[in-house]
Design a protein around this motif. Structure first.
Motif, short mmCIF file in Angstrom:
data_model
loop_
_atom_site.label_atom_id
_atom_site.label_comp_id
_atom_site.label_asym_id
_atom_site.label_seq_id
_atom_site.Cartn_x
_atom_site.Cartn_y
_atom_site.Cartn_z
N ARG A 245 0.86 -1.18 0.00
CA ARG A 245 0.00 0.00 0.00
C ARG A 245 0.89 1.23 0.00
O ARG A 245 1.70 1.42 0.90
CB ARG A 245 -0.92 -0.03 1.22
N CYS A 247 1.95 5.27 -0.05
CA CYS A 247 1.52 6.55 0.52
C CYS A 247 2.66 7.54 0.44
O CYS A 247 3.80 7.20 0.09
CB CYS A 247 1.08 6.37 1.98
N VAL A 263 -0.20 12.39 5.91
CA VAL A 263 0.04 11.21 5.07
C VAL A 263 -1.08 11.09 4.04
O VAL A 263 -2.26 11.14 4.40
CB VAL A 263 0.12 9.91 5.91
N VAL A 264 -0.70 10.95 2.78
CA VAL A 264 -1.65 10.85 1.67
C VAL A 264 -1.49 9.47 1.02
O VAL A 264 -0.38 9.08 0.65
CB VAL A 264 -1.39 11.95 0.62
N ASP A 265 -2.58 8.73 0.88
CA ASP A 265 -2.53 7.43 0.21
C ASP A 265 -2.49 7.60 -1.30
O ASP A 265 -3.16 8.47 -1.86
CB ASP A 265 -3.75 6.59 0.59
N TYR A 278 -5.26 10.02 -5.33
CA TYR A 278 -4.60 10.29 -4.07
C TYR A 278 -5.70 10.56 -3.04
O TYR A 278 -6.66 11.29 -3.33
CB TYR A 278 -3.69 11.50 -4.15
N TYR A 280 -6.58 11.79 1.00
CA TYR A 280 -6.13 12.39 2.26
C TYR A 280 -7.34 12.56 3.18
O TYR A 280 -8.39 13.01 2.73
CB TYR A 280 -5.47 13.75 2.00
N SER A 282 -4.77 9.58 5.16
CA SER A 282 -4.46 8.18 4.90
C SER A 282 -5.33 7.24 5.72
O SER A 282 -5.75 7.55 6.84
CB SER A 282 -2.99 7.92 5.24
N ASN A 283 -5.57 6.07 5.15
CA ASN A 283 -6.28 5.00 5.86
C ASN A 283 -5.33 3.99 6.49
O ASN A 283 -5.78 2.99 7.05
CB ASN A 283 -7.21 4.26 4.90
N GLN A 289 1.81 4.63 10.30
CA GLN A 289 2.10 6.04 10.06
C GLN A 289 3.15 6.56 11.04
O GLN A 289 4.04 7.35 10.67
CB GLN A 289 0.82 6.87 10.17
#
Length: 463
Positions: A245, A247, A263-265, A278, A280, A282-283, A289
């Motif tokens: 995954r 990020c 944190v952006v996925d 993208y 935001y 994050s999951n 993280q």
């Protein structure tokens, strides 16, 4: 999870953030003079976001170098652009308080050169290159976080014996190759067999000069170790395949303090390397993280990078619970600006501008209108085609109106040859960018599907 504000812990902050802000306001009883901030490649989309930053009422933003010269092309005349910028700055009748940018190469690498010449704040060219020169960066990472980077080696794509030499380094199929300096996924290839390598080398030999020539000009301005001097912009990297995954950790360094703040996925289309959107915030699990934040502080402190923004791309392999560092970028991601504005209240350009002015960034947290935000890449997966129809202005506005806060930026016009688009990966073409906000990830995806139903592009596809 990353701390709510500025990514620091109580042990590293001498007094609470809200107290710091209160003290800052008390120490400035009079309205400050207007600051002149020059932004390389400034466009209208980002200019509007800059004007909504905290403290922007006391800042005059000036564009420096036409954005088309640094973004809408793959031919970069760095000496010419530097001269153009220097001439404009020398002719400016006022103070030059900051020079900044939000784009990748060549903007990121020109900034230290310009800032050094005009006495404004940014990191040193050498510390920046420790992040942007992929072989140097991996070598530096290996010194402090060896368990979180893949096996790697540099190779010359013009060397007919490059593949055997890669094998001698310990790498075997599959592996990934990319230029020593690139941006996005340009000229990056997964190599599963010798035929894949031959195909990649053919493409690299044909196109790497557009990167190597300008990047070598930048390298010539820096003091490099001997082992790095020999690996110039014409070289490439071969790396062990990593995944999971993906990020991006956005962060900054202020007076030596490394601060991750979001944190952006990065979510890809199924079964391909192309980015879908993208997301935001994050999951990813909070503990993951937090570990990424720890790794970020370790490596950025080791590079000597200072008083500038950065972001680091990571993978988390959920099965093995392994975190891999993919690459370091020496600026905020402009793709994330609208995401931070929607969720946190202002664009993370706040970080860039505050640092350039010598200030600790005043970045808010979760004060925006949306719980989540995304940037979607509306793509086609042709080998090549010519655009024969695009949505007109009224159709774009109607699609945007379906979901308040949506912004659509087509990347093509009638007559565009898809293969002529800059900054594309090797597998697809992004024909539009769509920024959206929502209450949840599921609602965001639903809204995206409704919006793209109104976007009608047409193509003459190659037989």
């Amino acid at each position: 999870m990353l701390p709510d504000v500025r990514g620091t812990t109580p042990a590293t902050v001498p007094f609470p953030i809200h107290e710091a802000r209160r003290r800052g306001r008390q120490s400035a009883p009079t309205r400050p003079l207007t600051k002149n901030v020059f932004i390389i490649g400034l466009n209208d989309f980002h200019h509007q976001k800059l004007k909504r930053l905290r403290g922007a009422q006391d800042i005059a933003f000036h564009g420096l170098i036409d954005p088309a010269k640094v973004y809408e092309t793959e031919e970069f005349d760095i000496p010419g652009m530097l001269k153009e910028a220097e001439d404009k700055l020398n002719a400016f009748d006022g103070t030059i308080d900051a020079i900044a940018g939000y784009m990748d190469f060549p903007v990121s690498t020109m900034l230290p050169i310009l800032c050094n010449k005009f006495g404004t704040r940014t990191t040193s060219l050498e510390s920046l290159l420790k992040c942007e020169h992929k072989f140097w960066s991996r070598s530096v990472q290996k010194e402090v976080i060896p368990d979180h980077i893949p096996n790697f080696t540099a190779f010359d794509p013009f060397d007919d014996n490059a593949l055997p030499k890669i094998g001698e380094s310990g790498l075997s199929f599959p592996f990934f190759v990319k230029p020593i300096k690139s941006s996005g996924s340009r000229l990056g290839f997964r190599i599963d067999n010798p035929e894949d390598f031959d195909h990649a080398v053919e493409k690299l030999r044909a196109d790497i000069g557009t990167i190597s020539t300008p990047f070598n000009y930048v390298l010539d301005q820096a003091e490099l170790p001997d082992e790095i001097k020999s690996v110039d912009g014409r070289y490439c990297m071969a790396e062990q395949i990593i995944g999971g995954r993906q990020c991006t950790v956005e962060g900054y360094v202020h007076e030596g303090e490394v601060v991750p703040y979001g944190v952006v996925d990065s979510i890809r289309y199924p079964q391909v390397l192309s980015f879908f959107y993208y997301l935001y915030p994050s999951n990813l699990p909070a503990r993951v993280q937090d570990k990424m934040a720890e790794l970020t502080r370790t490596i950025m402190s080791h590079t000597g990078f200072n008083n500038s923004a950065f972001n680091i791309e990571y993978f988390w392999d959920e099965v093995s619970d392994q975190i891999w560092l993919l690459e370091i970028n020496t600026r905020i991601s402009q793709s994330h600006c609208d995401l931070f504005e929607k969720v946190d209240g202002v664009s993370n350009q706040q970080v860039t501008v505050d640092l350039a002015l010598g200030r600790r960034p005043d970045m808010p947290h979760r004060q925006g209108a949306h719980n989540v935000a995304g940037k979607f890449f509306y793509r086609v997966f042709f080998d090549d085609a010519t655009v024969s129809g695009v949505p007109d202005k009224q159709q774009i506005e109607a699609a945007q109106a379906k979901v308040p806060g949506t912004y659509i930026a087509p990347q093509v016009k009638v007559g565009t040859r898809l293969s002529d688009l800059p900054e594309q990966d090797a597998y697809s073409f992004a024909i539009a960018y769509i920024w959206m906000g929502g209450k949840s990830q599921g609602k965001l995806l639903w809204n995206y599907e409704q919006v793209i139903k109104s976007l009608h592009f047409q193509f003459d596809i190659d037989e």
